[in-house]
Design an enzyme around this catalytic site. Structure first.
Site, PDB file in Angstrom:
ATOM      1  N   ASP A 207      -3.188  17.345 -43.473  1.00  0.00           N
ATOM      2  CA  ASP A 207      -2.324  16.373 -42.766  1.00  0.00           C
ATOM      3  C   ASP A 207      -0.866  16.777 -42.940  1.00  0.00           C
ATOM      4  OD1 ASP A 207      -3.200  15.190 -45.625  1.00  0.00           O
ATOM      5  OD2 ASP A 207      -1.106  14.755 -45.247  1.00  0.00           O
ATOM      6  N   ASP A 209       1.519  14.612 -44.031  1.00  0.00           N
ATOM      7  CA  ASP A 209       2.160  13.614 -44.893  1.00  0.00           C
ATOM      8  C   ASP A 209       3.034  12.656 -44.043  1.00  0.00           C
ATOM      9  OD1 ASP A 209       2.071  12.662 -47.572  1.00  0.00           O
ATOM     10  OD2 ASP A 209       4.185  13.159 -47.778  1.00  0.00           O
TER      11      ASP A 209
END
Ligand code: ADE
Length: 268
Positions: A207, A209
């Site tokens: 991901d 973040d």
């Protein structure tokens, strides 16, 4: 000797079909039991020990992983090199989900973890270069040969968790130039160095973040972790036969140059 190479990571990266002479063993240590039983197996003549970091069924939070027992158990089995597999968030646009990062630095933001084996004596070891350079280079070369997108080097900021970061924290980490964010590299890397075991991380990005995303979407993290597993299995099959223990590696001699004092000495 029961094993030469240790792999600490998710159960998904354990590739049963590739290994021979598989057995599961329970290991005791002065720091209690490791996260789970350890699976021993052989692959192209190399003896490998697998340990799921969070235990079977993911029962240990990043704070509660029995890091000392895990590293002690690897040492007890004779492991000279640990490959750590870890899911991380990206703090840079160019580090994309599904990329691999082999970090060369760590920044410690953990708060509630015992990060040394030495409690009755004081031991200061060098930790300027927290990852094994030889092993990290091998991982990157092998990943490139397989045409995987790999980032060689980068700073892993290790947060306490289990919550993900706030936007303010994430932006500060970016401003400080950090590359990836995770919850488990510490104290694992410190303990491996104290145990004089070579230690390198294969970080798989799940991901961006919260500097970029409104929230870290746990469903996507899990989906990307599963996607990364096949890649990691392929990478491990290529790397394991190439890993050689090197007694002269800096990581394997950390205690030789340590500064040590004990209460006995102070009272002399
Ligand atoms: N592990 C995977 N993604 C993460 C993130 N964004 N922060 C901390 N640990 C993570």
């Amino acid at each position: 000797m029961n094993a030469e190479i240790g792999i600490i990571g998710g159960t998904g990266v354990y590739d049963q079909s590739a290994f021979e002479n598989i057995k599961e063993i329970s290991v005791d240590t002065p720091f209690g039991k490791p996260s789970s039983e350890i699976i021993l197996g052989e692959f192209e003549g190399k003896k490998v020990a697998f340990l799921p970091r969070h235990g079977k069924g993911h029962v240990f939070s990043p704070t509660n992983v029995p890091y000392r027992a895990n590293i002690y158990a690897m040492k007890k089995l004779g492991v000279h090199t640990i490959l750590s597999i870890a899911a991380v968030g990206s703090l840079k646009e160019e580090i994309e989900p599904l990329d691999i990062v082999v970090p060369d630095q760590i920044y410690d933001r953990t708060k509630h973890r015992i990060s040394t084996f030495f409690e009755d004596i004081v031991v200061h070891i060098g930790f300027a270069n927290p990852f094994c350079k030889r092993t990290s280079r091998l991982i990157c070369e092998t990943a490139r040969k397989l045409n995987f997108k790999v980032h060689e080097g980068g700073t892993y900021v290790c947060i306490e968790g289990p919550q993900f970061s706030t936007k303010a924290e994430s932006q500060v980490y970016r401003a400080l130039g950090f590359d990836i964010i995770g919850m488990t590299a510490l104290p694992e890397a410190k303990l491996a160095r104290e145990a004089e075991i070579c230690y390198a991380t294969i970080a798989t990005v799940t991901d961006y973040d919260v500097w970029k995303e409104s929230e870290v979407d746990v469903a996507t993290v899990l989906e990307y972790m599963a996607k990364n597993e096949e890649k990691v299995k392929t990478l491990l099959r290529e790397i394991i036969p190439k890993i050689e223990g090197d007694d002269s590696c800096e990581c394997r001699n950390s205690l030789r140059y340590a500064i040590t004092t004990s209460p006995d000495k102070i009272n002399e």
